[in-house]
Design a protein around this motif. Structure first.
Motif, PDB file in Angstrom:
ATOM      1  N   ARG A 153      -8.513  -0.965  -9.759  1.00  0.00           N
ATOM      2  CA  ARG A 153      -9.498  -0.956  -8.662  1.00  0.00           C
ATOM      3  C   ARG A 153     -10.905  -0.767  -9.201  1.00  0.00           C
ATOM      4  O   ARG A 153     -11.859  -1.398  -8.728  1.00  0.00           O
ATOM      5  CB  ARG A 153      -9.145   0.163  -7.655  1.00  0.00           C
ATOM      6  CG  ARG A 153     -10.183   0.361  -6.548  1.00  0.00           C
ATOM      7  CD  ARG A 153     -10.289  -0.886  -5.699  1.00  0.00           C
ATOM      8  NE  ARG A 153     -11.239  -0.782  -4.629  1.00  0.00           N
ATOM      9  CZ  ARG A 153     -12.503  -1.217  -4.694  1.00  0.00           C
ATOM     10  NH1 ARG A 153     -12.988  -1.744  -5.805  1.00  0.00           N
ATOM     11  NH2 ARG A 153     -13.284  -1.133  -3.634  1.00  0.00           N
ATOM     12  N   ALA A 154     -11.050   0.086 -10.215  1.00  0.00           N
ATOM     13  CA  ALA A 154     -12.369   0.387 -10.777  1.00  0.00           C
ATOM     14  C   ALA A 154     -13.022  -0.831 -11.416  1.00  0.00           C
ATOM     15  O   ALA A 154     -14.249  -0.865 -11.583  1.00  0.00           O
ATOM     16  CB  ALA A 154     -12.253   1.519 -11.793  1.00  0.00           C
ATOM     17  N   MET A 155     -12.244  -1.837 -11.755  1.00  0.00           N
ATOM     18  CA  MET A 155     -12.778  -3.051 -12.364  1.00  0.00           C
ATOM     19  C   MET A 155     -13.407  -3.988 -11.329  1.00  0.00           C
ATOM     20  O   MET A 155     -14.043  -4.973 -11.690  1.00  0.00           O
ATOM     21  CB  MET A 155     -11.665  -3.815 -13.100  1.00  0.00           C
ATOM     22  CG  MET A 155     -11.053  -3.043 -14.241  1.00  0.00           C
ATOM     23  SD  MET A 155      -9.617  -3.886 -14.931  1.00  0.00           S
ATOM     24  CE  MET A 155     -10.412  -5.287 -15.712  1.00  0.00           C
ATOM     25  N   ARG A 209      -2.357  -2.100 -19.910  1.00  0.00           N
ATOM     26  CA  ARG A 209      -2.369  -1.219 -18.727  1.00  0.00           C
ATOM     27  C   ARG A 209      -2.896  -1.966 -17.498  1.00  0.00           C
ATOM     28  O   ARG A 209      -2.312  -1.916 -16.420  1.00  0.00           O
ATOM     29  CB  ARG A 209      -3.209   0.026 -18.998  1.00  0.00           C
ATOM     30  CG  ARG A 209      -3.329   0.923 -17.761  1.00  0.00           C
ATOM     31  CD  ARG A 209      -4.040   2.189 -18.078  1.00  0.00           C
ATOM     32  NE  ARG A 209      -3.099   3.022 -18.824  1.00  0.00           N
ATOM     33  CZ  ARG A 209      -3.444   4.013 -19.620  1.00  0.00           C
ATOM     34  NH1 ARG A 209      -4.702   4.325 -19.773  1.00  0.00           N
ATOM     35  NH2 ARG A 209      -2.536   4.710 -20.249  1.00  0.00           N
ATOM     36  N   GLU A 210      -4.007  -2.670 -17.669  1.00  0.00           N
ATOM     37  CA  GLU A 210      -4.587  -3.412 -16.542  1.00  0.00           C
ATOM     38  C   GLU A 210      -3.658  -4.550 -16.110  1.00  0.00           C
ATOM     39  O   GLU A 210      -3.466  -4.780 -14.917  1.00  0.00           O
ATOM     40  CB  GLU A 210      -5.970  -3.953 -16.921  1.00  0.00           C
ATOM     41  CG  GLU A 210      -7.016  -2.876 -17.124  1.00  0.00           C
ATOM     42  CD  GLU A 210      -6.928  -2.170 -18.492  1.00  0.00           C
ATOM     43  OE1 GLU A 210      -7.565  -1.119 -18.636  1.00  0.00           O
ATOM     44  OE2 GLU A 210      -6.225  -2.672 -19.407  1.00  0.00           O
ATOM     45  N   GLN A 235      -0.763  -2.968 -14.206  1.00  0.00           N
ATOM     46  CA  GLN A 235      -1.171  -2.522 -12.873  1.00  0.00           C
ATOM     47  C   GLN A 235      -1.308  -3.715 -11.928  1.00  0.00           C
ATOM     48  O   GLN A 235      -0.876  -3.655 -10.772  1.00  0.00           O
ATOM     49  CB  GLN A 235      -2.483  -1.733 -12.933  1.00  0.00           C
ATOM     50  CG  GLN A 235      -2.329  -0.343 -13.487  1.00  0.00           C
ATOM     51  CD  GLN A 235      -3.618   0.447 -13.451  1.00  0.00           C
ATOM     52  OE1 GLN A 235      -4.543   0.152 -12.699  1.00  0.00           O
ATOM     53  NE2 GLN A 235      -3.687   1.479 -14.279  1.00  0.00           N
ATOM     54  N   ALA A 262      -5.657   2.800  -9.734  1.00  0.00           N
ATOM     55  CA  ALA A 262      -7.058   3.230  -9.769  1.00  0.00           C
ATOM     56  C   ALA A 262      -7.869   2.535 -10.862  1.00  0.00           C
ATOM     57  O   ALA A 262      -9.026   2.154 -10.639  1.00  0.00           O
ATOM     58  CB  ALA A 262      -7.137   4.741  -9.933  1.00  0.00           C
ATOM     59  N   GLU A 263      -7.288   2.358 -12.023  1.00  0.00           N
ATOM     60  CA  GLU A 263      -8.034   1.702 -13.110  1.00  0.00           C
ATOM     61  C   GLU A 263      -8.296   0.234 -12.784  1.00  0.00           C
ATOM     62  O   GLU A 263      -9.383  -0.288 -13.046  1.00  0.00           O
ATOM     63  CB  GLU A 263      -7.284   1.835 -14.436  1.00  0.00           C
ATOM     64  CG  GLU A 263      -7.280   3.255 -14.950  1.00  0.00           C
ATOM     65  CD  GLU A 263      -6.284   3.467 -16.067  1.00  0.00           C
ATOM     66  OE1 GLU A 263      -6.660   4.140 -17.035  1.00  0.00           O
ATOM     67  OE2 GLU A 263      -5.154   2.962 -15.984  1.00  0.00           O
TER      68      GLU A 263
END
Length: 132
Positions: free
Chosen positions: A41-43, A90-91, A94, A38-39
């Motif tokens: 994707r949010a980018m 984290r990114e 992911q 999700a994080e």
């Protein structure tokens, strides 16, 4: 004199254009639907098509096939192009995890996946521009 042995590119080993397209499709499908990403994707913009197309063009050349990204946009300058986005561990993790799943799902051979994972991780790690 004997001719040098022809080398087979990763692009050829994984199945060429169709395989690169399937990999990119699956990568963005996973990013868009798996809560674990999700994080990441949010980018991205609401529509993932442009991102998908750029990854497809980049990977085509990176895997040893047609250098589509360079032909259209010039040198990839990956770090500079990703600088507007806050990318930490984290990114990075992911992105790599999403790509690992995509490679498995589209059937890239285990030995090739292992080498690609190493290369993807190193490249994703180079994209980091913030601590944490």
């Amino acid at each position: 004199m004997t001719a040098p042995a022809a080398t087979t590119t990763t692009y050829e080993k994984i199945g060429g254009d169709a395989a690169v397209g399937k990999l990119c499709d699956r990568f963005y499908e996973l990013m868009d639907t798996v809560p674990q990403f999700a994080e990441l994707r949010a980018m991205h913009p609401e529509s993932l098509q442009g991102s998908r197309d750029k990854l497809y063009m980049f990977l085509s050349g990176w895997f040893g096939g047609p250098d589509l990204f360079v032909e259209k946009f010039g040198h990839p300058r990956l770090r500079a192009r990703h600088m507007p986005f806050e990318i930490g561990t984290r990114e990075r993790d992911q992105w790599v995890a999403c790509m690992v799943l995509a490679m498995e799902d589209v059937g890239i051979e285990k030995e090739i996946r292992a080498k690609l994972l190493e290369n993807f991780f190193n490249t994703a790690d180079f994209m980091r521009n913030r601590a944490g």
